[in-house]
Design an enzyme around this catalytic site. Structure first.
Site, short mmCIF file in Angstrom:
data_model
loop_
_atom_site.label_atom_id
_atom_site.label_comp_id
_atom_site.label_asym_id
_atom_site.label_seq_id
_atom_site.Cartn_x
_atom_site.Cartn_y
_atom_site.Cartn_z
N VAL A 24 0.95 -1.01 0.00
CA VAL A 24 0.09 0.02 0.05
C VAL A 24 0.86 1.27 -0.01
O VAL A 24 1.90 1.26 1.05
CB VAL A 24 -1.04 -0.11 1.33
CG1 VAL A 24 -1.95 1.23 1.02
CG2 VAL A 24 -1.82 -1.16 1.36
N ASP A 132 10.37 -3.24 -13.81
CA ASP A 132 8.94 -3.09 -13.95
C ASP A 132 8.87 -1.70 -14.67
O ASP A 132 8.18 -0.95 -14.03
CB ASP A 132 8.67 -3.17 -12.49
CG ASP A 132 7.03 -3.56 -12.47
OD1 ASP A 132 6.57 -3.91 -13.61
OD2 ASP A 132 6.42 -3.18 -11.58
#
Length: 183
Positions: A24, A132
């Protein structure tokens, strides 16, 4: 995070989440300096295992070594009950994944900024590879007024300051921390 006030940080709002991966991201304020920061919470108790903790510790050590204006700086980390949090510099910008109407010149500036970051990462020994790269992990910031030119040095991809678009504004692409590795 269970508290809106954790260590020296006060949570302002949740920026994103990957509940499956146990991550998160929050926008927060450092209560000592009043600067805005990004806190990335890694919850290993909710994901498959704590084995990822060692990988993230290696990435934190890597981030401590990086010093590039377009990579958010590592500031702090601290343990939590079910994982840990990493604190990074907050850079106000929009993700490249947000729909936009880009001119060919703006696309070129963004591409050159990304190439500059990749060139920087590969200047390390062993080289660093960002595993990524995707629009969600590339932030675009308009800079106004233009930044001073970079100091003279070795050749590099494009302009360090990003270049100008048709309105005279500056652009800078930034890569977010997410899955670096050495090769």
């Amino acid at each position: 995070m269970k508290d809106s006030l954790t260590h020296d940080y006060k949570i302002i709002l949740q920026l994103g989440h990957n509940y499956t991966g146990g991550r998160v991201t929050y926008l927060a304020t450092n209560t000592q300096t009043e600067e805005q920061v990004v806190i990335k919470e890694f919850q290993f108790a909710q994901s498959a295992s704590w084995s990822g903790y060692d990988v993230y510790q290696q990435e934190i050590e890597l981030l401590k070594r990086l010093n590039h204006p377009n990579i958010p700086k590592y500031l702090d980390s601290f343990p939590t009950e079910d994982g840990f949090c990493m604190v990074q510099e907050y850079m106000e910008a929009e993700p490249l994944s947000k729909p936009g109407n880009w001119s060919p010149g703006e696309i070129k500036q963004i591409a050159l900024s990304i190439l500059e970051i990749l060139e920087y990462l590969q200047s390390f020994s062993p080289i660093i590879i960002h595993r990524d790269i995707k629009p969600e992990n590339i932030l675009i910031r308009r800079l106004d007024p233009p930044q001073p030119p970079p100091p003279l040095g070795p050749p590099h991809w494009g302009k360090r300051k990003g270049g100008e678009d048709k309105k005279g504004e500056e652009f800078r692409a930034m890569c977010l921390f997410n899955r670096f590795w050495f090769r």
